[in-house]
Design a protein around this motif. Structure first.
Motif, PDB file in Angstrom:
ATOM      1  N   LEU A 119       0.833  -1.208   0.111  1.00  0.00           N
ATOM      2  CA  LEU A 119       0.022   0.058   0.140  1.00  0.00           C
ATOM      3  C   LEU A 119       0.790   1.311  -0.082  1.00  0.00           C
ATOM      4  N   GLU A 158       1.905   2.223  -3.548  1.00  0.00           N
ATOM      5  CA  GLU A 158       0.763   2.599  -4.239  1.00  0.00           C
ATOM      6  C   GLU A 158       0.361   3.780  -3.655  1.00  0.00           C
ATOM      7  N   THR A 159       0.554   4.524  -2.498  1.00  0.00           N
ATOM      8  CA  THR A 159      -0.281   5.526  -2.022  1.00  0.00           C
ATOM      9  C   THR A 159       1.019   6.538  -1.266  1.00  0.00           C
ATOM     10  N   ILE A 196      -3.772   0.289   7.968  1.00  0.00           N
ATOM     11  CA  ILE A 196      -4.000  -0.325   6.548  1.00  0.00           C
ATOM     12  C   ILE A 196      -5.413   0.410   6.025  1.00  0.00           C
ATOM     13  N   GLU A 197      -6.420   0.275   6.997  1.00  0.00           N
ATOM     14  CA  GLU A 197      -7.555   1.237   6.520  1.00  0.00           C
ATOM     15  C   GLU A 197      -7.413   2.475   5.929  1.00  0.00           C
ATOM     16  N   GLU A 257      -5.674   2.218   2.704  1.00  0.00           N
ATOM     17  CA  GLU A 257      -6.679   2.029   1.588  1.00  0.00           C
ATOM     18  C   GLU A 257      -7.795   3.259   1.221  1.00  0.00           C
ATOM     19  N   LYS A 305      -5.708   5.563  -0.781  1.00  0.00           N
ATOM     20  CA  LYS A 305      -5.569   4.946  -2.226  1.00  0.00           C
ATOM     21  C   LYS A 305      -6.790   5.217  -3.019  1.00  0.00           C
ATOM     22  N   LYS A 306      -7.923   4.799  -2.415  1.00  0.00           N
ATOM     23  CA  LYS A 306      -9.271   5.092  -2.999  1.00  0.00           C
ATOM     24  C   LYS A 306      -9.528   6.521  -3.490  1.00  0.00           C
TER      25      LYS A 306
END
Length: 524
Positions: A418, A421-422, A450-451, A454, A457-458
């Motif tokens: 993650l 990607e973020t 992690i939340e 994510e 990332k969204k």
């Protein structure tokens, strides 16, 4: 042959006679001409040197015409504090500001012995008080302290070439290790004011790529040990660092880690509190060696970032208006002489006065490096540029070790993917890794991170999608505007086509209208 009792009696008589002569000598000196007194002193010194096998070296506390405190004296003092306080009966306690524990050192008129490579030496602390107790505006002249080093003359070469160097080197290191680091800020009324620098940051706890961290540490070591090198190449002993990157990436923490690694003081310079360039120069002169001068958020400090040509153009545009108004011209001249200018700051960084003292590091921080004037950050002024970027997996592992006391976890692999990607700054990562209550364990904190990753990332994907749509819409708008311009240019020819009965021209005009383009002066 003298018996022991007779020897002691003769020795006592001789000592008594010498003591009587010594007491009466000052009275005789009033009646003896100066030339004879000097001759007597020289003869007595020669006589003493024949039978006295010891060499004496004196290290005074103050030296020179301005009575500046001697660094040699301070290094010897630090050395003796470390090695002599446990063997001296009378100690002197000194209270240091912001310190709860007093510092103990040798008291006045105390002596201590030391062995060096099998050779015995004697150290003694002495104080000389003035004979006439008069009021003076310079307290340092009222009494003088000094250290005496006594050793046998056959060890002269060893002591002068090896032992004294050993004492000064170790004393310097002890002073550096025990000194109180200070954090200064500029006060308009008092120049610099300081508090104890107690920031706990260090390179071990700094969340950063290990290779980049190692590179910075090596650079700092090279600078700290580079006095002879800088003298050889003819450059002032100073170095500039530019820390840039998004907010929350650890720029201030990096400065604190550098200061703790080098044991340097920190001067936090607030440019908005500096009246003019002259005041800025005075502040520079009053900074000490072994220091870090910091200007944070340089892009927000006054009008120092780029746009020089724009300002020159604005000034030229205003010249014609102000030439006819003497009052406006006077106000403008006053404004020119007020505040710190880019030229003044450049002189502060690497002008002639910047070489005073040496062993200084100048650090700029900024969130927008592209806004800075190129002259401000060119090579030679900012020697090393360090990008403080988003949190990477290696930096995350340092944070996990600091905040959760874990080296590895099954969730690390997902977090690493993650983070690749973020974009998330270390400050946001820390917010999730820091337990908020006793019920939260390491796994709870990692799942919270992690939340957050994510969700970030969204959100980043949504922004990228909206950005592509906006870009496509902008492209279509540009295309329509281009068609409008073509229609305006071809409007007359379309009318002529209609008059000539050319159906293709009418069809072209109709297509333009269907696309929302108004064709002027065309009737269909």
């Amino acid at each position: 042959m003298f018996l022991p009792r007779e020897m002691f009696a003769s020795f006592g008589s001789a000592i008594g006679g010498l003591a009587f002569i010594w007491v009466m000598l000052p009275q005789w000196q009033r009646y003896v001409p100066p030339q004879i007194r000097d001759l007597l002193h020289r003869c007595i010194n020669k006589l003493v040197n024949l039978f006295y096998p010891y060499v004496l070296i004196v290290f005074s506390e103050f030296e020179g015409e301005r009575l500046l405190r001697s660094e040699t004296y301070m290094f010897i003092q630090s050395y003796l504090k470390e090695h002599a306080t446990s063997r001296v009966r009378r100690l002197k306690a000194e209270t240091v500001k912001d310190s709860q524990t007093p510092i103990l050192s040798m008291g006045d008129n105390q002596e201590v012995t030391e062995m060096f490579e099998g050779v015995k030496v004697w150290w003694a602390s002495r104080r000389v008080s003035p004979r006439n107790m008069t009021i003076s505006f310079h307290p340092v002249t009222e009494e003088r302290r000094y250290y005496r080093l006594l050793f046998h003359r056959r060890h002269r070469e060893l002591i002068t070439q090896s032992y004294i160097k050993h004492v000064l080197t170790e004393g310097k290191e002890i002073a550096r290790r025990n000194r109180m680091q200070k954090l200064y800020t500029n006060d308009p009324s008092k120049d610099w004011t300081y508090v104890a620098f107690e920031h706990p940051a260090n390179f071990e706890t700094l969340a950063m790529d290990p290779n980049k961290k190692r590179e910075i540490i090596n650079d700092l070591k090279k600078f700290r040990e580079g006095k002879e090198y800088y003298a050889k190449i003819g450059k002032p002993w100073k170095r500039g660092y530019l820390l840039y990157g998004p907010p929350g990436t650890g720029k201030s923490t990096m400065i604190a880690a550098m200061a703790n690694f080098l044991s340097y003081d920190v001067y936090d310079l607030e440019l908005t509190a500096v009246k003019d360039n002259t005041k800025l120069k005075k502040l520079l002169i009053k900074t000490s060696s072994k220091s870090i001068i910091v200007i944070e958020d340089i892009d927000c400090s006054l009008d120092l970032t780029g746009q020089r040509k724009k300002r020159e153009k604005e000034n030229n545009d205003d010249d014609d208006e102000e030439n006819d108004d003497p009052a406006k011209k006077m106000v403008k001249e006053e404004e020119k002489g007020r505040g710190v200018t880019l030229s003044g700051l450049l002189n502060f960084i690497d002008g002639i006065w910047s070489a005073r003292g040496g062993e200084r590091i100048i650090i700029f921080t900024t969130n927008h490096v592209e806004k800075l004037d190129p002259a401000l950050i060119r090579r030679g002024r900012m020697d090393k540029r360090i990008e403080m970027s988003y949190c990477c997996f290696e930096a995350f592992k340092v944070l996990a070790r600091n905040y959760l006391d874990i080296e590895d976890h099954p969730l690390f692999e997902m977090i690493g993917q993650l983070l690749d990607e973020t974009n998330m700054i270390p400050a946001d990562v820390v917010e999730h890794l820091m337990p908020k209550s006793d019920d939260e364990d390491a796994e709870t904190c990692l799942r919270s991170l992690i939340e957050a990753l994510e969700a970030a990332k969204k959100e980043a994907g949504k922004k990228a999608k909206d950005g592509s749509r906006a870009k496509a819409k902008e492209g279509r708008a540009k295309k329509v505007n281009g068609e409008k311009e073509e229609a305006k240019e071809s409007g007359t020819s379309a009318k002529e086509v209609k008059e000539n009965g050319d159906i293709s021209g009418v069809a072209a005009a109709t297509d333009l209208r269907e696309n929302g383009v108004a064709v002027a002066d065309v009737e269909i």
